[in-house]
Design an enzyme around this catalytic site. Structure first.
Site, PDB file in Angstrom:
ATOM      1  N   CYS A   1       0.985  -0.770  -0.256  1.00 59.49           N
ATOM      2  CA  CYS A   1       0.207  -0.517  -0.273  1.00 59.49           C
ATOM      3  C   CYS A   1       0.854   1.325   0.212  1.00 59.49           C
ATOM      4  O   CYS A   1       0.859   2.606   0.344  1.00 59.49           O
ATOM      5  CB  CYS A   1      -0.693  -0.085   1.469  1.00 59.49           C
ATOM      6  SG  CYS A   1      -1.358  -1.727   1.303  1.00 59.49           S
TER       7      CYS A   1
ATOM      8  N   HIS B   1      -1.852   7.981   6.606  1.00 61.23           N
ATOM      9  CA  HIS B   1      -2.437   6.733   5.492  1.00 61.23           C
ATOM     10  C   HIS B   1      -3.582   6.425   6.364  1.00 61.23           C
ATOM     11  O   HIS B   1      -4.232   5.495   5.582  1.00 61.23           O
ATOM     12  CB  HIS B   1      -1.110   5.907   6.176  1.00 61.23           C
ATOM     13  CG  HIS B   1      -1.205   4.553   5.302  1.00 61.23           C
ATOM     14  ND1 HIS B   1      -2.059   4.253   4.039  1.00 61.23           N
ATOM     15  CD2 HIS B   1      -1.292   3.206   5.925  1.00 61.23           C
ATOM     16  CE1 HIS B   1      -1.254   3.271   3.675  1.00 61.23           C
ATOM     17  NE2 HIS B   1      -2.058   1.984   4.917  1.00 61.23           N
TER      18      HIS B   1
ATOM     19  N   GLU C   1      -0.344   5.314  13.516  1.00 63.04           N
ATOM     20  CA  GLU C   1       0.106   6.319  12.883  1.00 63.04           C
ATOM     21  C   GLU C   1       0.111   7.514  13.475  1.00 63.04           C
ATOM     22  O   GLU C   1       1.003   8.756  13.654  1.00 63.04           O
ATOM     23  CB  GLU C   1      -0.454   6.512  11.610  1.00 63.04           C
ATOM     24  CG  GLU C   1      -0.190   7.440  10.653  1.00 63.04           C
ATOM     25  CD  GLU C   1      -0.470   7.598   9.242  1.00 63.04           C
ATOM     26  OE1 GLU C   1      -0.398   8.325   8.084  1.00 63.04           O
ATOM     27  OE2 GLU C   1      -2.058   6.938   9.275  1.00 63.04           O
TER      28      GLU C   1
ATOM     29  N   LYS D   1      -9.276   8.286   2.940  1.00 60.47           N
ATOM     30  CA  LYS D   1     -10.130   7.071   2.683  1.00 60.47           C
ATOM     31  C   LYS D   1     -11.494   7.305   3.244  1.00 60.47           C
ATOM     32  O   LYS D   1     -12.139   6.619   2.914  1.00 60.47           O
ATOM     33  CB  LYS D   1      -8.412   6.304   3.123  1.00 60.47           C
ATOM     34  CG  LYS D   1      -7.415   5.652   2.806  1.00 60.47           C
ATOM     35  CD  LYS D   1      -6.501   4.728   3.508  1.00 60.47           C
ATOM     36  CE  LYS D   1      -5.404   4.665   3.194  1.00 60.47           C
ATOM     37  NZ  LYS D   1      -4.887   5.021   2.732  1.00 60.47           N
TER      38      LYS D   1
ATOM     39  N   HIS E   1      -9.881   2.310   0.881  1.00 62.21           N
ATOM     40  CA  HIS E   1      -8.371   2.298   1.210  1.00 62.21           C
ATOM     41  C   HIS E   1      -7.946   1.664  -0.531  1.00 62.21           C
ATOM     42  O   HIS E   1      -8.288   0.494  -1.692  1.00 62.21           O
ATOM     43  CB  HIS E   1      -8.256   1.304   1.774  1.00 62.21           C
ATOM     44  CG  HIS E   1      -6.190   1.239   2.052  1.00 62.21           C
ATOM     45  ND1 HIS E   1      -5.237   1.697   1.188  1.00 62.21           N
ATOM     46  CD2 HIS E   1      -5.844   0.157   2.873  1.00 62.21           C
ATOM     47  CE1 HIS E   1      -4.004   1.102   1.267  1.00 62.21           C
ATOM     48  NE2 HIS E   1      -4.659   0.478   2.363  1.00 62.21           N
TER      49      HIS E   1
ATOM     50  N   PHE F   1       1.706  -3.961   4.017  1.00 62.86           N
ATOM     51  CA  PHE F   1       2.341  -4.621   4.516  1.00 62.86           C
ATOM     52  C   PHE F   1       3.208  -5.672   4.549  1.00 62.86           C
ATOM     53  O   PHE F   1       3.908  -4.652   3.257  1.00 62.86           O
ATOM     54  CB  PHE F   1       0.976  -5.299   3.667  1.00 62.86           C
ATOM     55  CG  PHE F   1      -0.332  -6.312   3.754  1.00 62.86           C
ATOM     56  CD1 PHE F   1      -0.980  -4.711   5.013  1.00 62.86           C
ATOM     57  CD2 PHE F   1      -1.336  -7.066   3.874  1.00 62.86           C
ATOM     58  CE1 PHE F   1      -2.164  -5.187   5.509  1.00 62.86           C
ATOM     59  CE2 PHE F   1      -2.603  -7.504   4.319  1.00 62.86           C
ATOM     60  CZ  PHE F   1      -2.942  -6.088   5.239  1.00 62.86           C
TER      61      PHE F   1
END
Length: 414
Positions: free
Chosen positions: A169, A309, A320, A338, A343, A402
């Protein structure tokens, strides 16, 4: 176009074009209208009927045959279709004409996580159901991840360095960072960079649901993606493509191009912690942020905005937010787009980089959709409800993936 040479000052990188094909719409205007008004796009998805999570964020009104032509569209996976259209829009927005440019000096760097996943899944199903005679001979020019960059090169005669990067991502931000390096070294004069993803297949979504990554708010899809909210329970998967045209600032000025903003810094790191969970200390993300700021020769006090993110997952958002506060204090206005578009996986960083460019250019940060009650553990200034004006300072776009791969881009006013 001038080529960089040894001994010259490090060139600045201008964003001269944006191409957006996302759940918020096709084109910059449609995206600004939807994202800056904070209207979510998640909805029921017919292809996901019967699955534990049956909703996602899809690009509305995308007709590949009408936009690309039948002969072009039929040999591409949807991820490539979205990206080729986004690249066309970005090049047009930059005021460039592929019919007359020196294609050998135009690079393409595309980020993606899963590439032509839908095609692979479809043809595997055909093989299992009916045998090898029913597998399409086009599978091997549709499924591989490299093909999107190849198809953009074919469509636009962009004949310079051509590659795909995959950092989950974080792929879109990684692609922008690497494209900037190509410009700085003189390997190209124009770079088309960003990300694409269209892997909303039943198998992929079933896996994410089984992993507990997706929101299970089945009674309210539009309210399911809620970054930083106390009631968040997972992300909403989406598809889309975002491509940016990058040029050395001096070249853009020489041809009289509009410069939307500058890509001033890039930083990357690895958590080295877990296959899917972020390092709870946030140390890897922090290294990437600080590296990007150092690359831009800026300090935390120079940043007015962070496009987070912000996945809407319990672990990511708290980790975060703590990292943002540790680096920046309570200064910058934080948002996660998002909440509107979901996402976009490998395309997320690129779309959010484009939104960060637009925020800097417009002097206004879009709100975080569906933020009704901010998690008390999240001690940063999250923009909610409506867009907020910001000072003409730098902005930071965070992307984490990931595998613990982190990529951060710094954007400054032109």
């Amino acid at each position: 176009m001038a080529q960089a040479t040894v001994g010259r000052p490090r060139p600045r990188t201008a964003v001269t074009g944006l191409g957006l094909v996302t759940p918020a719409g096709i084109g910059v205007e449609a995206n600004v209208d939807r994202v800056w008004s904070g209207r979510p796009t998640a909805d029921r998805t017919a292809e996901l009927d019967g699955l534990p999570v049956d909703f996602s964020c899809r690009v509305p009104g995308f007709d590949p045959v009408a936009l690309l032509g039948r002969r072009t569209a039929w040999r591409m996976d949807r991820a490539s279709q979205l990206a080729v259209q986004a690249a066309r829009l970005a090049v047009a927005d930059a005021g460039l004409d592929p019919a007359v440019w020196d294609g050998a000096r135009v690079a393409v760097v595309v980020g993606t996580s899963l590439g032509g996943w839908n095609t692979v899944e479809r043809e595997h199903g055909a093989f299992l159901a009916d045998g090898s005679a029913m597998v399409s001979p086009l599978l091997m020019v549709m499924g591989p991840v490299n093909m999107t960059a190849g198809y953009i090169a074919m469509d636009l005669k962009a004949l310079g360095p051509n590659q795909v990067v995959s950092t989950a991502c974080a792929s879109g931000n990684t692609a922008i960072g690497y494209a900037r390096m190509l410009l700085e070294t003189g390997a190209c004069d124009v770079a088309i960079a960003g990300g694409t993803e269209a892997a909303m297949s039943p198998t992929a979504m079933a896996s994410l649901a089984r992993a507990g990554a997706l929101s299970k708010r089945l009674d309210d899809p539009r309210g399911a993606s809620r970054p930083f909210d106390a009631d968040r329970d997972g992300f909403v998967a989406g598809e889309g493509a975002a491509l940016l045209v990058l040029e050395r600032l001096e070249d853009a000025r020489a041809r009289g191009a509009r410069t939307r903003a500058l890509i001033a810094g890039f930083g990357a790191s690895a958590d080295g912690h877990h296959a899917s969970a972020p390092d709870p200390t946030g140390s890897g993300a922090e290294r990437a942020i600080r590296a990007a700021l150092a690359d831009a020769d800026l300090g935390p006090q120079d940043v007015a905005h962070v496009n987070a993110h912000g996945t809407s997952t319990p672990l990511n958002d708290v980790t975060e937010a703590r990292t943002i506060r540790r680096v920046f204090g309570d200064g910058p206005a934080v948002t996660s787009t998002k909440g509107v578009v979901g996402h976009l996986l490998g395309a997320a960083g690129a779309a959010e980089a484009a939104y960060t460019v637009l925020a800097v250019e417009r002097g206004e940060v879009p709100p975080t959709a569906n933020l009704g009650r901010q998690d008390p553990e999240i001690e940063v200034d999250v923009v909610a409800g409506e867009a907020r004006p910001i000072k003409p300072l730098a902005a930071v776009n965070n992307s984490f993936g990931f595998g613990g791969q982190n990529a951060v881009v710094v954007v400054t006013p032109a």
